[in-house]
Design an enzyme around this catalytic site. Structure first.
Site, PDB file in Angstrom:
ATOM      1  N   LYS A  13       9.388  70.850  50.212  1.00 37.36           N
ATOM      2  CA  LYS A  13       8.714  69.705  49.582  1.00 37.36           C
ATOM      3  C   LYS A  13       8.841  68.438  50.448  1.00 37.36           C
ATOM      4  O   LYS A  13       7.856  67.772  50.732  1.00 37.36           O
ATOM      5  CB  LYS A  13       9.292  69.438  48.171  1.00 37.36           C
ATOM      6  CG  LYS A  13       9.138  70.622  47.221  1.00 37.36           C
ATOM      7  CD  LYS A  13       9.669  70.313  45.839  1.00 37.36           C
ATOM      8  CE  LYS A  13      11.160  70.056  45.793  1.00 37.36           C
ATOM      9  NZ  LYS A  13      11.988  71.226  46.190  1.00 37.36           N
ATOM     10  N   ARG A  85      11.613  67.304  36.773  1.00 35.34           N
ATOM     11  CA  ARG A  85      12.373  68.534  37.000  1.00 35.34           C
ATOM     12  C   ARG A  85      12.769  69.207  35.695  1.00 35.34           C
ATOM     13  O   ARG A  85      13.425  70.235  35.719  1.00 35.34           O
ATOM     14  CB  ARG A  85      13.638  68.183  37.768  1.00 35.34           C
ATOM     15  CG  ARG A  85      13.672  68.729  39.202  1.00 35.34           C
ATOM     16  CD  ARG A  85      14.920  68.193  39.828  1.00 35.34           C
ATOM     17  NE  ARG A  85      15.377  68.900  40.946  1.00 35.34           N
ATOM     18  CZ  ARG A  85      15.374  68.405  42.189  1.00 35.34           C
ATOM     19  NH1 ARG A  85      14.834  67.237  42.443  1.00 35.34           N
ATOM     20  NH2 ARG A  85      15.910  69.092  43.167  1.00 35.34           N
ATOM     21  N   ARG A 124      19.782  73.124  56.659  1.00 42.96           N
ATOM     22  CA  ARG A 124      19.130  71.796  56.633  1.00 42.96           C
ATOM     23  C   ARG A 124      20.074  70.708  57.141  1.00 42.96           C
ATOM     24  O   ARG A 124      21.250  70.673  56.810  1.00 42.96           O
ATOM     25  CB  ARG A 124      18.696  71.458  55.208  1.00 42.96           C
ATOM     26  CG  ARG A 124      18.211  70.021  55.051  1.00 42.96           C
ATOM     27  CD  ARG A 124      17.386  69.810  53.814  1.00 42.96           C
ATOM     28  NE  ARG A 124      18.022  70.276  52.605  1.00 42.96           N
ATOM     29  CZ  ARG A 124      17.387  70.405  51.435  1.00 42.96           C
ATOM     30  NH1 ARG A 124      16.104  70.109  51.339  1.00 42.96           N
ATOM     31  NH2 ARG A 124      18.019  70.841  50.363  1.00 42.96           N
ATOM     32  N   ARG A 157      24.018  67.700  53.908  1.00 35.81           N
ATOM     33  CA  ARG A 157      24.256  67.228  52.543  1.00 35.81           C
ATOM     34  C   ARG A 157      25.373  68.040  51.897  1.00 35.81           C
ATOM     35  O   ARG A 157      25.438  69.252  52.084  1.00 35.81           O
ATOM     36  CB  ARG A 157      22.976  67.402  51.720  1.00 35.81           C
ATOM     37  CG  ARG A 157      21.931  66.366  52.010  1.00 35.81           C
ATOM     38  CD  ARG A 157      20.574  66.717  51.443  1.00 35.81           C
ATOM     39  NE  ARG A 157      20.581  67.224  50.078  1.00 35.81           N
ATOM     40  CZ  ARG A 157      19.471  67.546  49.398  1.00 35.81           C
ATOM     41  NH1 ARG A 157      18.281  67.410  49.955  1.00 35.81           N
ATOM     42  NH2 ARG A 157      19.538  68.011  48.173  1.00 35.81           N
ATOM     43  N   ARG A 168      22.263  75.178  42.219  1.00 34.14           N
ATOM     44  CA  ARG A 168      20.998  74.431  42.266  1.00 34.14           C
ATOM     45  C   ARG A 168      19.803  75.351  42.022  1.00 34.14           C
ATOM     46  O   ARG A 168      18.845  74.970  41.351  1.00 34.14           O
ATOM     47  CB  ARG A 168      20.865  73.704  43.609  1.00 34.14           C
ATOM     48  CG  ARG A 168      21.861  72.554  43.712  1.00 34.14           C
ATOM     49  CD  ARG A 168      21.915  71.980  45.103  1.00 34.14           C
ATOM     50  NE  ARG A 168      20.665  71.451  45.548  1.00 34.14           N
ATOM     51  CZ  ARG A 168      20.286  71.399  46.827  1.00 34.14           C
ATOM     52  NH1 ARG A 168      21.080  71.860  47.778  1.00 34.14           N
ATOM     53  NH2 ARG A 168      19.134  70.878  47.139  1.00 34.14           N
TER      54      ARG A 168
END
Ligand code: ADP
Ligand code: AMP
Length: 212
Positions: A13, A85, A124, A157, A168
Site C-alpha cells: 500500500k 481498518r 522492509r 520498524r 498484525r
C-alpha cells in the site's frame, strides 16, 4: 478524488501510494505514518498508540477516528492508506462524509499471499525522515542504510520483527478483511493483485484511477 487503500500489512500500500501521489498529486494520509511520527515525538497520542502498535494490535477506534476526522475536515481530495481498518472506522468515515455531502470514489484492495506478505514485512526498511520504504532484497537502497530520496537513515520498524508480524496479520484477518465485503456492497471496491512487480501493480492502479 477520495480513495482508500485496503489490504494486509506488506501488500504494498505505502509503496503504491508514493506513485499515486506523484501521478495524481493528491495527499497521502497514512495513519501508520502519523502514529509513528507521534511516537517519535513522544506526544500523548504517540504514547497511547505505542501500547497497541508494539503488540501488533490496532489502536482503539475512538482514538483513530478522532485523529483522522480532524485531519480530513479541511481537505477535499486524499488517499487514505491504512484507514479505515475496522467496520466501525468505515461507518464513521461514511457518516463524516455524508454529513458534508461527500463520498468515496474508490476503495482499492491490494492483496498477496501470506508467505509473500511475511517476506516483505520482515525485509522492509523505512526512512526515519520521509517514511520512504525499501526492502533488503526486493528494493534495496543505492547506499546501505541510507534513503535514496532524502539521505535519511533507514531502520526496521519494531512491529516488523517476526514475532509481531503474525499478530498484525491476525488483526487484519479478523478486523479489516470484513471491509472488503463492506465496500463491495457499495460498488466501489477494486481488487489489485499485489504479488507482481511494483511497476505491474502501479499499471493496474493507474488504469483504475484514470477511469475515476
Ligand atoms: P504496506 O504499506 O501494505 O504495509 P509496503 O508498501 O510498505 O506495504 O511494502 C512492504 C514491503 O514490500 C516493503 O519493503 C516494500 O519495499 C516491498 N514491496 C512493496 N511492493 C512490492 C512489490 N510489488 N514487489 C516486491 N516488493 C514490494
Ligand atoms: P501501518 O503503518 O499501516 O502498517 O500501521 C502500523 C500500526 O499502526 C498498526 O499495526 C496499528 O497498530 C496502527 N494503525 C495504523 N492505522 C490504524 C487504524 N486505522 N486503526 C487502528 N490502528 C492503526
Amino acid at each position: 478524488m477520495k480513495l482508500i487503500l485496503l489490504g494486509p500489512p506488506g501488500a504494498g500500500k505505502g509503496t503504491q501510494a508514493a506513485d499515486v501521489v506523484d501521478r495524481y498529486n493528491i495527499p497521502h494520509i497514512s495513519t501508520g505514518d502519523i502514529f509513528r511520527k507521534n511516537l517519535r515525538e513522544e506526544t500523548p497520542l504517540g504514547k497511547k498508540a505505542k501500547e497497541y502498535m508494539d503488540k501488533g494490535e490496532l489502536v482503539p477506534d475512538e482514538v483513530t477516528i478522532a485523529m483522522v476526522e480532524d485531519l480530513l475536515k479541511d481537505m477535499d481530495s486524499y488517499m487514505l492508506d491504512g484507514f479505515p481498518r475496522t467496520v466501525a472506522q468505515a461507518e464513521a468515515l461514511d457518516k463524516f462524509l455524508s454529513a458534508r455531502n461527500e463520498k468515496l470514489d474508490v476503495a482499492l484492495c491490494i492483496n498477496a499471499d501470506y508467505s509473500l506478505l511475511v517476506k516483505r514485512i520482515v525485509g522492509r526498511r523505512m526512512c526515519k525522515d520521509c517514511s520512504q520504504t525499501y526492502h533488503t532484497e526486493f528494493h534495496p537502497p543505492k547506499k546501505d542504510g541510507v534513503c535514496d530520496k532524502c539521505g535519511g537513515q533507514l531502520y526496521q520498524r519494531d512491529d516488523d520483527k517476526e514475532e509481531t508480524v503474525q499478530k498484525r496479520l491476525d488483526e487484519y484477518e479478523s478486523k479489516t478483511k470484513p471491509l472488503i465485503e463492506y465496500y463491495e456492497k457499495k460498488n466501489i471496491l477494486k481488487n489489485v493483485d499485489g504479488s507482481r512487480s511494483v511497476e505491474e501493480v502501479s499499471k493496474d492502479i493507474f488504469k483504475i484511477l484514470d477511469e475515476c
